[in-house]
Every structure is written in C-alpha cells, then in structure tokens.
Design an enzyme around this catalytic site. Sequence first.
Site, mmCIF file in Angstrom:
data_model
loop_
_atom_site.group_PDB
_atom_site.id
_atom_site.type_symbol
_atom_site.label_atom_id
_atom_site.label_comp_id
_atom_site.label_asym_id
_atom_site.label_seq_id
_atom_site.Cartn_x
_atom_site.Cartn_y
_atom_site.Cartn_z
ATOM 1 N N CYS A 8 65.746 11.671 38.721
ATOM 2 C CA CYS A 8 64.458 11.167 38.241
ATOM 3 C C CYS A 8 64.330 11.568 36.775
ATOM 4 O O CYS A 8 65.327 11.880 36.131
ATOM 5 C CB CYS A 8 63.289 11.654 39.107
ATOM 6 S SG CYS A 8 62.896 13.404 38.978
ATOM 7 N N THR A 9 63.133 11.586 36.261
ATOM 8 C CA THR A 9 62.936 11.861 34.845
ATOM 9 C C THR A 9 63.005 13.355 34.537
ATOM 10 O O THR A 9 63.866 13.806 33.794
ATOM 11 C CB THR A 9 61.601 11.264 34.363
ATOM 12 O OG1 THR A 9 61.567 9.876 34.693
ATOM 13 C CG2 THR A 9 61.439 11.436 32.857
ATOM 14 N N ASN A 11 62.996 16.053 36.935
ATOM 15 C CA ASN A 11 63.588 16.892 37.980
ATOM 16 C C ASN A 11 62.645 18.008 38.428
ATOM 17 O O ASN A 11 63.063 19.114 38.726
ATOM 18 C CB ASN A 11 64.940 17.451 37.511
ATOM 19 C CG ASN A 11 65.771 18.062 38.640
ATOM 20 O OD1 ASN A 11 66.387 19.103 38.456
ATOM 21 N ND2 ASN A 11 65.803 17.443 39.798
ATOM 22 N N THR A 12 61.337 17.675 38.471
ATOM 23 C CA THR A 12 60.363 18.636 38.999
ATOM 24 C C THR A 12 59.515 18.031 40.120
ATOM 25 O O THR A 12 58.744 18.753 40.744
ATOM 26 C CB THR A 12 59.403 19.157 37.901
ATOM 27 O OG1 THR A 12 58.693 18.063 37.336
ATOM 28 C CG2 THR A 12 60.156 19.933 36.830
ATOM 29 N N CYS A 13 59.649 16.741 40.384
ATOM 30 C CA CYS A 13 58.833 16.089 41.416
ATOM 31 C C CYS A 13 59.680 15.272 42.390
ATOM 32 O O CYS A 13 60.023 15.738 43.466
ATOM 33 C CB CYS A 13 57.779 15.165 40.778
ATOM 34 S SG CYS A 13 56.659 15.954 39.624
ATOM 35 N N ARG A 14 60.030 14.046 41.986
ATOM 36 C CA ARG A 14 60.663 13.106 42.913
ATOM 37 C C ARG A 14 62.063 13.517 43.360
ATOM 38 O O ARG A 14 62.350 13.563 44.563
ATOM 39 C CB ARG A 14 60.709 11.701 42.285
ATOM 40 C CG ARG A 14 59.336 11.094 42.122
ATOM 41 C CD ARG A 14 59.364 9.839 41.293
ATOM 42 N NE ARG A 14 59.661 10.167 39.888
ATOM 43 C CZ ARG A 14 59.762 9.268 38.930
ATOM 44 N NH1 ARG A 14 59.642 7.982 39.200
ATOM 45 N NH2 ARG A 14 60.007 9.640 37.680
ATOM 46 N N ASP A 114 56.089 7.840 39.612
ATOM 47 C CA ASP A 114 56.112 9.242 39.214
ATOM 48 C C ASP A 114 54.752 9.871 39.504
ATOM 49 O O ASP A 114 53.752 9.475 38.914
ATOM 50 C CB ASP A 114 56.435 9.344 37.727
ATOM 51 C CG ASP A 114 56.731 10.761 37.280
ATOM 52 O OD1 ASP A 114 56.526 11.708 38.082
ATOM 53 O OD2 ASP A 114 57.173 10.924 36.129
#
Length: 143
Positions: A8-9, A11-14, A114
């Site tokens: 993902c963008t 690398n702290t959520c999805r 996101d």
Amino acid sequence: MDKIIFICTGNTCRSPMAEGLFRAHDGEEKTGLTAASAGLFTQDGMPASQNAVTAAAELGADITAHRSRMLTPELAHEARYLVCMTGAHYDRLCELFPDCADRIFTLTQQDISDPFGGDLETYRRAAAEIDAGVRSIIERLAG
C-alpha cells in the site's frame, strides 16, 4: 518459503492488515507463502495505526508488532507475488519493476480505500474488504 508481499502507500494501515489477516487465516500454511508487507511511500519503523490494529484484531489478526518498511528492489524481486491495494499501486509497481509485472496483481477488483486518518468505522470497512480479498487469494493459491 516464497513470499507474498502486500503493498500500500504508507504500510501502516491496509497492507499490514492484509499481512496479518493472511496469517490469521492460516494462509502461510495453506499456500506455502510467507506473508510480508511494504509501502511505496513510507518511512521504515512506524507502527501500524491504532485503528488498523483494532480493526484487524476484531477479525482475528494481531498486528501490534508491525513496523513499516519501504518496498525495495530487493524485496520486490524476492517476492513470488506482489499484491496491491489499488490500481494506482499496481501501475506504479509495474513502472518501477517491469520485470516483476507477471507477479503483480491487486487484492480485489475494486480499490481498497485508504482509511488513514479516518475513524474506527472507516478502518472496519477497509478491513472487511481486505479480509474478503485475502480469503479469496488463500483459496485460489491453496487450490
């Protein structure tokens, strides 16, 4: 074991949720692939967002120990599969690593929005979409 890397963008959520859910559903055992995740635009070492930790935990995944990392050429080339959260991530990866294009795909046909900065309900929606995509991947790769 070969790697499946969720992208993902930040690398702290999805992508951490996808990595955690892949493990929670015994994806590593069922597919023979080690799960990992990385971001296209991030700093190394950031924890998963608290709402991502909570939403993932509600679906059985523990991502409390996650720390972000940037997708490097080395990491991309050692992956058997690179699984993107959006079509834009897919396009960017194909541009950066054209020799890996046959190993890059999106988690679902629809982009996973996101949830960064959103409330817990926003994260729950994203986690549910990710969970469905991860279950589908496990089923396809284990079959």
